[in-house]
Design a protein around this motif. Structure first.
Motif, PDB file in Angstrom:
ATOM      1  N   UNK A 257       0.819  -1.210   0.000  1.00 19.90           N
ATOM      2  CA  UNK A 257       0.000   0.000   0.000  1.00 19.90           C
ATOM      3  C   UNK A 257       0.855   1.262   0.000  1.00 19.90           C
ATOM      4  N   UNK A 258       0.418   2.223  -0.785  1.00 21.61           N
ATOM      5  CA  UNK A 258       1.128   3.490  -0.961  1.00 21.61           C
ATOM      6  C   UNK A 258       0.156   4.613  -0.649  1.00 21.61           C
ATOM      7  N   UNK A 259       0.682   5.722  -0.208  1.00 23.67           N
ATOM      8  CA  UNK A 259      -0.155   6.902  -0.012  1.00 23.67           C
ATOM      9  C   UNK A 259      -0.840   6.920   1.336  1.00 23.67           C
ATOM     10  N   UNK A 260      -1.697   7.911   1.494  1.00 21.48           N
ATOM     11  CA  UNK A 260      -2.352   8.094   2.778  1.00 21.48           C
ATOM     12  C   UNK A 260      -3.368   6.996   3.024  1.00 21.48           C
ATOM     13  N   UNK A 261      -3.438   6.510   4.251  1.00 20.44           N
ATOM     14  CA  UNK A 261      -4.528   5.613   4.639  1.00 20.44           C
ATOM     15  C   UNK A 261      -5.569   6.504   5.307  1.00 20.44           C
ATOM     16  N   UNK A 262      -5.699   6.441   6.615  1.00 17.58           N
ATOM     17  CA  UNK A 262      -6.633   7.340   7.288  1.00 17.58           C
ATOM     18  C   UNK A 262      -6.122   7.583   8.684  1.00 17.58           C
ATOM     19  N   UNK A 263      -5.793   8.820   8.975  1.00 20.83           N
ATOM     20  CA  UNK A 263      -5.435   9.240  10.327  1.00 20.83           C
ATOM     21  C   UNK A 263      -4.206   8.528  10.856  1.00 20.83           C
ATOM     22  N   UNK A 264      -3.236   8.263  10.004  1.00 20.44           N
ATOM     23  CA  UNK A 264      -2.041   7.596  10.510  1.00 20.44           C
ATOM     24  C   UNK A 264      -0.837   8.534  10.561  1.00 20.44           C
ATOM     25  N   UNK A 265      -1.052   9.800  10.272  1.00 21.33           N
ATOM     26  CA  UNK A 265       0.004  10.778  10.484  1.00 21.33           C
ATOM     27  C   UNK A 265       1.012  10.871   9.355  1.00 21.33           C
ATOM     28  N   UNK A 266       1.945  11.780   9.533  1.00 20.62           N
ATOM     29  CA  UNK A 266       2.840  12.173   8.437  1.00 20.62           C
ATOM     30  C   UNK A 266       3.756  11.056   7.957  1.00 20.62           C
ATOM     31  N   UNK A 267       4.327  10.274   8.882  1.00 18.39           N
ATOM     32  CA  UNK A 267       5.316   9.283   8.440  1.00 18.39           C
ATOM     33  C   UNK A 267       4.678   8.079   7.746  1.00 18.39           C
ATOM     34  N   UNK A 268       3.395   7.887   7.951  1.00 18.65           N
ATOM     35  CA  UNK A 268       2.716   6.747   7.340  1.00 18.65           C
ATOM     36  C   UNK A 268       1.773   7.155   6.212  1.00 18.65           C
ATOM     37  N   UNK A 269       1.875   8.391   5.746  1.00 21.82           N
ATOM     38  CA  UNK A 269       0.924   8.860   4.733  1.00 21.82           C
ATOM     39  C   UNK A 269       1.659   9.606   3.631  1.00 21.82           C
ATOM     40  N   UNK A 270       2.264   8.872   2.733  1.00 24.80           N
ATOM     41  CA  UNK A 270       3.004   9.545   1.663  1.00 24.80           C
ATOM     42  C   UNK A 270       2.813   8.794   0.354  1.00 24.80           C
ATOM     43  N   UNK A 271       2.600   9.584  -0.683  1.00 26.15           N
ATOM     44  CA  UNK A 271       2.429   9.001  -2.016  1.00 26.15           C
ATOM     45  C   UNK A 271       3.775   9.029  -2.739  1.00 26.15           C
ATOM     46  N   UNK A 272       4.289   7.866  -3.091  1.00 26.19           N
ATOM     47  CA  UNK A 272       5.599   7.762  -3.727  1.00 26.19           C
ATOM     48  C   UNK A 272       5.525   7.636  -5.251  1.00 26.19           C
ATOM     49  N   UNK A 273       4.358   7.906  -5.805  1.00 23.21           N
ATOM     50  CA  UNK A 273       4.185   7.700  -7.251  1.00 23.21           C
ATOM     51  C   UNK A 273       5.244   8.430  -8.053  1.00 23.21           C
ATOM     52  N   UNK A 274       5.409   9.719  -7.779  1.00 19.95           N
ATOM     53  CA  UNK A 274       6.338  10.452  -8.621  1.00 19.95           C
ATOM     54  C   UNK A 274       7.790  10.080  -8.325  1.00 19.95           C
ATOM     55  N   UNK A 275       8.083   9.689  -7.101  1.00 16.85           N
ATOM     56  CA  UNK A 275       9.455   9.251  -6.783  1.00 16.85           C
ATOM     57  C   UNK A 275       9.872   8.112  -7.718  1.00 16.85           C
ATOM     58  N   UNK A 276       9.094   7.050  -7.706  1.00 18.09           N
ATOM     59  CA  UNK A 276       9.515   5.874  -8.473  1.00 18.09           C
ATOM     60  C   UNK A 276       9.383   6.105  -9.974  1.00 18.09           C
ATOM     61  N   UNK A 277       8.400   6.926 -10.356  1.00 18.00           N
ATOM     62  CA  UNK A 277       8.193   7.126 -11.792  1.00 18.00           C
ATOM     63  C   UNK A 277       9.352   7.900 -12.402  1.00 18.00           C
ATOM     64  N   UNK A 278      10.205   8.448 -11.561  1.00 22.61           N
ATOM     65  CA  UNK A 278      11.361   9.215 -12.024  1.00 22.61           C
ATOM     66  C   UNK A 278      12.495   8.321 -12.535  1.00 22.61           C
ATOM     67  N   UNK A 279      12.447   7.044 -12.182  1.00 27.64           N
ATOM     68  CA  UNK A 279      13.648   6.200 -12.308  1.00 27.64           C
ATOM     69  C   UNK A 279      13.654   5.334 -13.562  1.00 27.64           C
ATOM     70  N   UNK A 280      14.600   5.576 -14.489  1.00 25.60           N
ATOM     71  CA  UNK A 280      14.726   4.651 -15.611  1.00 25.60           C
ATOM     72  C   UNK A 280      15.140   3.264 -15.110  1.00 25.60           C
ATOM     73  N   UNK A 281      14.581   2.250 -15.711  1.00 21.05           N
ATOM     74  CA  UNK A 281      14.892   0.889 -15.267  1.00 21.05           C
ATOM     75  C   UNK A 281      13.783   0.297 -14.420  1.00 21.05           C
ATOM     76  N   UNK A 282      12.895   1.155 -13.913  1.00 24.12           N
ATOM     77  CA  UNK A 282      11.738   0.653 -13.172  1.00 24.12           C
ATOM     78  C   UNK A 282      10.500   0.736 -14.046  1.00 24.12           C
ATOM     79  N   UNK A 283       9.534  -0.120 -13.764  1.00 30.03           N
ATOM     80  CA  UNK A 283       8.183   0.089 -14.238  1.00 30.03           C
ATOM     81  C   UNK A 283       7.342   0.412 -13.003  1.00 30.03           C
ATOM     82  N   UNK A 284       6.372   1.283 -13.174  1.00 25.35           N
ATOM     83  CA  UNK A 284       5.571   1.703 -12.025  1.00 25.35           C
ATOM     84  C   UNK A 284       4.092   1.574 -12.368  1.00 25.35           C
ATOM     85  N   UNK A 285       3.410   0.737 -11.604  1.00 24.91           N
ATOM     86  CA  UNK A 285       2.003   0.458 -11.849  1.00 24.91           C
ATOM     87  C   UNK A 285       1.188   0.926 -10.647  1.00 24.91           C
TER      88      UNK A 285
END
Lengths: 465, 352
Positions: A257-285
């Protein structure tokens, strides 16, 4: 005063659950700490303990009832000295007794639980376009995203003995979010492997196993914890094919699971879509529907490259129609037109689609005909489908939960400026999460995330309405 | 909460594990002598690495090799001794960026290695990897890894694959005294012992993590003891004596092959050159280096034994030297004249 026992929320995203078992019957004495019932949440079976002392006056919800809303009255306890039969016939206790979440609760508590459709599965008032990858005449079965993911893994594991699952709590615990439920029983402990809490280590270990030719599926309990492992994901998994001149690659899936869930605060609520989509050699679904989750996870497992498969905890319990096709595999790198339209192109993916679909339905009622594109894959990005749509509509709004700077929306806006500038009748607008760490307070969290109103407003802005 | 349990390697033998967790810190006073063939093999392999590295250093100076270039001079006995303990092409090897020696001893073609150093199209990675990133599936060599310590988790994964496939192959996972302080090393130790993975952790202690000496970087400078809290056996090895390395390697590899789990070898060695070509090595005295070279050089030790035992004459050794020089010169010439990669290579091998 009789005491109401309410259906408890036992996980951050739980909205309802199954009352699987009563361990006490009417007339039984209970004291604080006694286990009175077992409740199956979206993630696990939990025991409910009594907090107060007294006698069970009435069990209001039968054993085995599904979809019992959080805060529904499930039992009444008569306090010591109270008349049990009087307590049993008592009307619901004062609302003040309910939890602070009472704002929503009373309605749910009074309506018979089973007649109310889950919020998540609320019907979408738009005509969903057919996926060209699914043949006409196919029958569909309603499936949760959670089940679809599990089915995808199970099918691929049956097909290929080199596929195995590794992660924290994936085996005996049956998955922290129950995605791997039943896999240990079918495939055994050699192929469904509980790891220590050691993200950096097991991401590297699994990548090593992939370099040796196995096909690991690494589950991160959430992608927040994958930051500990990101060096192995990028430096080892994504780059080795290139660094080896094509000799050696890592066929591996990192999912969770990626991104915010519900009421779990800053360290557990982050969307990494753009991070990984930046990287050649990865596929991101990043799937939204259960059908895409299944078809794309199967494709990811077969893919010879490292695939980042970003799921969403809130979507796990959502049901969608999944085609009953033997070996249903979807192509990675193809967007899906969720709804055909002519006035404006709305582009989203993953949980962003929940805002987009609602906004598009609302806008349809106001006479604005949106074309809604679900990207499904962020790398390789199917920008052609977006461009073709924008050539038709001349307008584009992107919707995502991630932060605005260097977001997927930013990238799409830049691509459109380069490749479809002459077709644009308005600036591309993006609806994103706010540029802040995720707050905990319910009202602030809601503000930090995108909402339907923002999507509606953005579409109206680009259509000058 | 479910109780965590070892999923793989359920046939662990706790009693045996406990007993062997005792760490031997003392070196054996004597080591078994090599046969004539073994001495000659070791001599030739070590000489090839040294001459190759000297040539690489020279070519770096000429601007033919760019970027980082980490030479292995002084440490040759480590890879040669370890290689003599494994089945080449079957057991896996993975190491850091100081990797030229590991590749040569694994039997990779010196031309291909040197051409990768010069960034040419016939290099092992078509010029796209460089000094730190070469691989050979044929020789089961998995790099060539540039992030300090990352290869330890990867090597543990290679060993995991062996267990998964239920074969008896072993993975040699090399890392330095510097990498030994990275967190993922201990994450890997834990899993390797938990699941009884066949991995030999070969710690090449060359005394300096770049410019920081072991005593300035490490609370526990006895690296053979770094597995103690996991119950992983370990021992110190004289890494300047190829016979000692091979003997320790034999023991460690047999341990792993028998399914007993990981093994740690701290191999005490010394690099004569700087960390990389741009390192003036001001953090140690010239005397320290000279003393090592004069008194402990791994190649000189074999050379002396060969002459003493009459297994080779000065002329024989000169002939070897000439042969090795020819191989290295040919590699240098090949790598100098080989064309750069076609520009289309920029866009290939990103994804399959």
């Amino acid at each position: 005063m009789p005491i109401d026992i309410l259906m408890p929320a036992l996980s951050p995203t739980m909205e309802e659950g199954t009352l699987s078992k009563w361990l006490k019957k009417e007339g039984d004495k209970v004291k604080s700490g006694d286990v009175i019932a077992e409740i199956e949440t979206d993630k696990a079976t939990m025991e409910v303990e009594a907090v107060d002392e007294g006698t069970i006056a009435k069990l209001l919800v039968a054993e085995g009832t599904e979809n019992v809303k959080v805060n529904t009255r499930i039992a009444v306890i008569a306090a010591d000295g109270e008349d049990v039969s009087a307590a049993a016939s008592e009307k619901p206790a004062a609302q003040a007794a309910a939890a602070p979440a009472a704002a929503k609760a009373p309605a749910a508590a009074e309506a018979p639980a089973s007649t109310q459709a889950p919020v998540a599965a609320a019907p979408i008032a738009i005509q969903v376009a057919a996926d060209p990858a699914i043949p006409e005449g196919t029958t569909f079965v309603s499936t949760t995203v959670r089940e679809a993911l599990r089915d995808a893994m199970a099918e691929e594991m049956r097909r290929d003995p080199d596929v195995f699952v590794m992660g924290e709590e994936v085996a005996e615990y049956q998955g922290a979010y129950k995605i791997t439920q039943g896999l240990l029983q079918e495939f055994g402990e050699d192929r469904i492997i509980d790891t220590p809490i050691t993200e950096h280590g097991f991401a590297g270990l699994a990548t090593g196993a992939a370099l040796a030719g196995l096909r690991p599926i690494v589950e991160f309990m959430t992608f927040n914890f994958a930051m500990q492992a990101i060096d192995q994901i990028i430096n080892s998994a994504a780059k080795t094919l290139y660094m080896s001149g094509g000799q050696l690659g890592a066929p591996i899936v990192f999912r969770g699971p990626n991104g915010a869930a519900a009421r779990v605060g800053a360290q557990h609520s982050q969307d990494f879509s753009s991070w990984y989509s930046h990287i050649p050699g990865l596929k991101v679904v990043v799937p939204y529907t259960a059908a895409d989750a299944k078809g794309l996870l199967k494709a990811a497992i077969r893919d010879p490259n490292p695939v980042i498969f970003l799921e969403n905890e809130i979507l796990y319990g959502h049901s969608f129609d999944v085609p009953q096709i033997e070996d249903f595999v979807l192509p990675i790198g193809k967007a899906r037109i969720h709804k055909v339209g002519k006035d404006v192109t709305v582009v989203s993916f993953g949980i962003g689609m929940t805002y987009a679909t609602k906004a598009v339905a609302e806008l349809a009622e106001q006479g604005i005909d949106c074309e809604l594109i679900d990207l499904r894959t962020l790398r390789p990005l199917d920008i052609d489908t977006v461009i073709e749509s924008v050539k038709k509509t001349g307008r584009c709004v992107t919707v995502e939960e991630g932060w605005p700077q260097n977001s997927i929306g930013s990238h799409i806006a830049s691509e459109l400026m380069e490749k479809a500038f002459d077709f644009l009748d308005a600036p591309v607008l993006k609806v994103t999460g706010k540029d802040v760490p995720m707050p905990y307070a319910a009202n602030l969290e809601k503000l930090a995330l995108p909402n339907v109103g923002e999507v509606v407003a953005a579409v109206k802005a680009v259509t000058y309405r | 909460m479910a109780v965590a349990k070892a999923k793989v390697g359920s046939k662990s033998a706790p009693a045996a594990g406990r007993k062997t967790a005792a760490v031997k810190s003392a070196r054996p006073a004597t080591v078994d002598n090599f046969s004539k063939e073994q001495e000659l093999f070791a001599y030739r392999e070590m000489l090839l690495i040294r001459r190759f590295e000297e040539k690489a250093g020279q070519m770096y100076g000429m601007g033919l090799i760019g970027g980082f270039c980490h030479l292995y001079i002084g440490q040759e006995a480590v890879v040669v001794g370890m290689q003599m303990a494994i089945r080449t092409g079957e057991d896996q090897t993975i190491t850091s960026y100081r990797d030229h020696g590991h590749m040569l001893v694994a039997g990779m073609d010196p031309n291909g290695v040197m051409a990768e150093l010069t960034g040419r199209r016939s290099g092992y990675s078509h010029g796209k990897g460089g000094s730190m990133h070469m691989f050979s599936i044929e020789k089961q060599f998995f790099g060539g890894n540039g992030i300090v310590g990352a290869q330890v988790s990867l090597g543990t994964g290679l060993a995991f694959a062996n267990r998964y496939r239920k074969n008896d192959q072993v993975c040699l996972t090399y890392f330095g005294d510097g990498a030994a302080n990275q967190g993922q090393v201990y994450e890997s130790f834990n899993m390797a012992q938990l699941w009884k993975l066949p991995v030999v952790y070969v710690i090449e202690n060359n005394r300096y993590a770049m410019g920081t000496s072991v005593s300035r970087s490490s609370a526990q400078t006895d690296f053979s003891r770094r597995g103690v809290s996991f119950g992983i056996p370990g021992e110190k090895v004289d890494g300047m004596d190829v016979r000692a390395v091979k003997a320790a390697g034999d023991k460690a590899v047999a341990w792993c092959r028998a399914g007993k789990g990981p093994y740690i070898l701290e191999i005490e060695t010394y690099r004569y050159r700087g960390h990389s070509m741009s390192d003036p090595a001001k953090y140690r005295s010239k005397d320290e280096v000279q003393k090592m070279r004069n008194e402990h050089d791994p190649i000189e030790q074999v050379r002396a034994r060969l002459l003493e035992k009459g297994w080779a004459t000065e002329d024989d050794l000169k002939k070897f030297d000439a042969e090795v020089r020819e191989i290295v010169n040919n590699a240098a010439e090949f790598a100098t004249n080989d064309p750069e990669p076609d520009v289309s290579e920029l866009w290939t091998d990103i994804v399959k």
